[in-house]
Scaffold this motif. Structure first.
Motif, PDB file in Angstrom:
ATOM      1  N   ARG A   1       5.839  -0.665   7.927  1.00 36.31           N
ATOM      2  CA  ARG A   1       4.804   0.376   7.970  1.00 36.31           C
ATOM      3  C   ARG A   1       5.481   1.730   8.097  1.00 36.31           C
ATOM      4  N   PHE A   2       4.951   2.721   7.414  1.00 36.49           N
ATOM      5  CA  PHE A   2       5.546   4.056   7.402  1.00 36.49           C
ATOM      6  C   PHE A   2       4.445   5.094   7.322  1.00 36.49           C
TER       7      PHE A   2
ATOM      8  N   PHE B   1      -7.072   9.281  12.206  1.00 34.43           N
ATOM      9  CA  PHE B   1      -7.795   8.418  11.267  1.00 34.43           C
ATOM     10  C   PHE B   1      -6.807   7.529  10.503  1.00 34.43           C
ATOM     11  N   ASP B   2      -5.771   8.139   9.979  1.00 30.16           N
ATOM     12  CA  ASP B   2      -4.811   7.410   9.150  1.00 30.16           C
ATOM     13  C   ASP B   2      -4.154   6.270   9.935  1.00 30.16           C
ATOM     14  N   ASN B   3      -3.739   6.572  11.161  1.00 26.61           N
ATOM     15  CA  ASN B   3      -3.027   5.547  11.925  1.00 26.61           C
ATOM     16  C   ASN B   3      -3.950   4.425  12.380  1.00 26.61           C
ATOM     17  N   ALA B   4      -5.207   4.787  12.675  1.00 23.43           N
ATOM     18  CA  ALA B   4      -6.177   3.729  12.994  1.00 23.43           C
ATOM     19  C   ALA B   4      -6.405   2.838  11.772  1.00 23.43           C
TER      20      ALA B   4
ATOM     21  N   GLY C   1       0.860  -1.179   0.000  1.00 26.78           N
ATOM     22  CA  GLY C   1       0.000   0.000   0.000  1.00 26.78           C
ATOM     23  C   GLY C   1       0.889   1.220   0.000  1.00 26.78           C
ATOM     24  N   THR C   2       0.521   2.236  -0.763  1.00 25.80           N
ATOM     25  CA  THR C   2       1.308   3.470  -0.737  1.00 25.80           C
ATOM     26  C   THR C   2       0.519   4.646  -1.296  1.00 25.80           C
TER      27      THR C   2
ATOM     28  N   VAL D   1       1.411  10.880   3.886  1.00 25.24           N
ATOM     29  CA  VAL D   1       1.975   9.741   3.160  1.00 25.24           C
ATOM     30  C   VAL D   1       1.911   8.489   4.034  1.00 25.24           C
ATOM     31  N   GLY D   2       1.346   7.424   3.506  1.00 23.15           N
ATOM     32  CA  GLY D   2       1.339   6.145   4.198  1.00 23.15           C
ATOM     33  C   GLY D   2       1.895   5.062   3.288  1.00 23.15           C
TER      34      GLY D   2
END
Ligand SMILES: [Fe+3]
Ligand SMILES: [Fe+3]
Lengths: 300, 142, 300, 142
Positions: C263-264, C207-210, C9-10, C274-275
């Motif tokens: 994970r980043f 939200f993103d980290n969850a 995923g990116t 950015v994930g």
């Protein structure tokens, strides 16, 4: 609220369009074909809808090369007749209904149909021949038309069952459209024919008539139609006989029971068996809530 | 994955019938691009003026080009073609769809027209290659 | 038989592509972003698949105007980088895998997805930036790529749940492809961002980290992700944060449990959080038959 | 029809946010056709040489043309535009996506860039117009 008031099924043979455009409808060959459409031409005068949702297949005129959608809905203000190699048919521009089309597309995606929206398509004989058969040769078409194109050519085509569910979802979508308009759903194509290879010219009156019989019946008859596989269609009704799946979208949009107002069957027109029906949803106390609940349960 | 109602290979079991699959569609992509180009009058003129030169504008195989020049519709189907594209060519020639289709049957246009007027070709006995073979070998396979 | 060996995923921020193309990856602003991709660039050297199924969204480069498909699969032999207004990115032509793409399209239609096949599309930053992030700047991309474009822009977009089911169906389709090849599924876009209006610049790290946390979890975590509505995505993660639905296709294709290898998370790159994750399907005794039966029951 | 998880009108409830619906897409069709035309270098040159004349090739509304000439992105969004199309215009101008986006926020490009580097705009308090109104009126609606 909008209402679905009737359904029409009809073949859309290009040679029928040519016969109309060239003024040959009274020829010996063509007169028996057009006789079968006298009923609908008279009937529609008192039953002109505001909008027709016209289920057809594009015949490699606007799609199928660079883009092959399973289900595509026309979202333009107008649709020009396609030039299929002999110049466009001399028929009026088809006027769309973007607002209803957008509403239906939205409802269908919510109902887990992966619709493709087409903002610019030319419409070929699959769409314009039925309009000519029903409305004759007016200066302008008397109602708006939303093209709904189905892939019936590049395998795998959507199943009969998927088309049935699409018809049910279209009915639900129309019935929650806030304007008070009358909508007809048309299913076109078929009946049995095969346009390729040594088996070309295939005509299957038994298959066709059983199809028409079940189409007019209630859930017992139609559930048999929903079970016809792609392979069955090809074997029994020819490679292009599979176009009949579009009649199932129309039929499903009528609800469980119908009154058949007219039925016609004739062989041949060019390479094809010609079929035609006019039907109305049967007046009924629709157990609407229960019905919706039942469908919801299967939609996971 | 949902239950398969029949093996996909059964699609090859229908006599005299070629199913237009994704693979065939890919094979005929440039042939079909040529066919669809004939939907414009100017292109039809250019094609009629010099068929070979016009065909050379497309990345079709040489076999496909030859089959177009010879209007060999059975061959074009073999090479991946689908009739809905190919009628753009026969329409350009002013052929009726019936004449284009009849050219694949080994019948003359008149013979084919007579067959259609008499009710068309019955599907009986033409539904399955396997069945045809069983009949031919006297049904020993029962 | 083909196997799904990993998922990536990116984010696919266009400015990241520009930073790579202009040689600015060591700039103060960019270095922390690219540091997050050191792992995958090393890892992929020993884990180059034969084919990547790359789930992305077209940003009005090849679709969205005349044609708006919900799900479109790229079926060409090659895909050229799009010119998004500043000239095409200087990256290799993307080579497709028409045979596997055709197989997947067929399986998906049989599974009642109404896929659109695209025979000719230019691929924009949504597809090429992830390739650059993972593979760097080679002369040729080291594997084939099947573009799978999802409408995330014109409402209604497909639901999170529909995307999840698509991922499951892709897994099933790959696993019955007869050739012995390794396939990765990538999900791109996101994380939180909004590119329009007075609320532009929105970033939602919670939200993103969850989302990342649940993505790495088993069915308990992922079932929560499947329940995020379109409205939730817009409210919580911004109008373009909804691109995260493409990560769900990737995740579903991994099966119920995964091993997260990397994970980043970093803020910002241009307008965007950015994930990035790398995961593998968890080795397991898959009760394959039972699982398929269960899914069949819900497919009606 | 499946159960609706929220009323569609809730899509209008997000502060400072315009959802790109089918209807808006129709409204902006010709504006977007213009935007996508800028994906060809020759068209970009023609546009730069005479913006007004180039715009007149498209069936856009006069309002849409004016907003393009003024690079008024908030107005373009009001008139149905979607940012993925509109960046074709800002890319043609050589703007970064960040500059194009910042122009909709009432901040200068530098202020916006600083906000982003500091972690971006928090969604807290920006999730619902209804909630904002309730807060404003002292929560009497409880
Ligand atoms: Fe047809
Ligand atoms: Fe994106």
């Amino acid at each position: 609220m909008a209402r679905i008031t009737a359904g029409i099924g009809t073949s859309h043979v290009p040679a029928i369009g040519a016969a109309i455009d060239l003024g040959r409808t009274a020829d010996d060959y063509w007169a028996p074909v057009f006789a079968g459409y006298e009923f609908v031409k008279a009937w529609v005068k008192d039953n002109t809808p505001d909008v027709v949702i016209l289920c057809y297949n594009d015949h490699a005129s606007a799609m199928m090369l660079d883009i092959v959608p399973t289900f595509a809905i026309g979202f333009a203000e107008e649709f020009e007749p396609a030039d299929e190699g002999w110049g466009p048919r001399p028929v009026p521009t088809v006027i769309g209904h973007p607002d209803l089309a957008g509403h239906i597309a939205e409802q269908l995606v919510i109902d887990e149909f992966d619709i493709t929206i087409m903002n610019d398509i030319a419409v070929d004989h699959g769409l314009t021949v039925p309009l000519s058969l029903v409305f004759g040769q007016p200066e302008e078409w008397p109602c708006k038309v939303i093209p709904l194109a189905v892939n019936v050519t590049q395998f795998p085509t959507p199943s009969a069952e998927r088309c049935w569910k699409l018809g049910e979802a279209i009915r639900d979508a129309v019935e929650c459209y806030p304007e008070d308009i009358e909508v007809q759903v048309w299913g076109t194509g078929g009946m049995s024919h095969q346009l390729q290879g040594p088996r070309a010219g295939l005509i299957a009156p038994e298959f066709d008539n059983a199809f028409l019989e079940r189409l007019a019946a209630g859930p017992d008859g139609t559930s048999e139609l929903r079970g016809i596989t792609r392979l069955d269609f090809l074997r029994e009704a020819g490679t292009e006989g599979i176009e009949l799946i579009m009649w199932l979208i129309m039929r499903a949009a009528m609800g469980p029971n119908v009154d058949e107002l007219h039925r016609f069957y004739h062989v041949p027109a060019s390479n094809t068996a010609v079929g035609h029906v006019v039907m109305k949803p049967k007046a009924q106390f629709r157990h609407k809530l229960g019905e919706v609940e039942a469908r919801k349960a299967t939609a996971a | 994955m949902r239950h398969r109602l029949y093996p996909l290979s059964d699609l090859e079991d229908i006599p005299g019938t070629t199913v237009f699959t994704a693979r065939r569609s890919r094979q005929a992509y440039h042939l079909h691009k040529f066919c669809m180009s004939l939907m414009e009058a100017a292109n039809r003129e250019a094609f009629k003026a010099d068929e070979r030169a016009y065909l050379d504008r497309f990345r079709m195989s040489e076999e496909q080009k030859q089959a177009v020049l010879e209007r060999d519709f059975p061959r074009l189907i073999d090479l991946g073609g689908n009739i809905y594209f190919l009628v753009k060519l026969s329409n350009t020639d002013g052929w009726s769809a019936q004449r284009a289709v009849s050219s694949m049957t080994g019948m003359t246009p008149d013979e084919y027209a007579d067959m259609m007027s008499a009710g068309g070709r019955s599907p009986e006995g033409l539904k399955s290659i396997r069945e045809q073979q069983q009949r031919e070998f006297g049904g020993e396979g029962k």
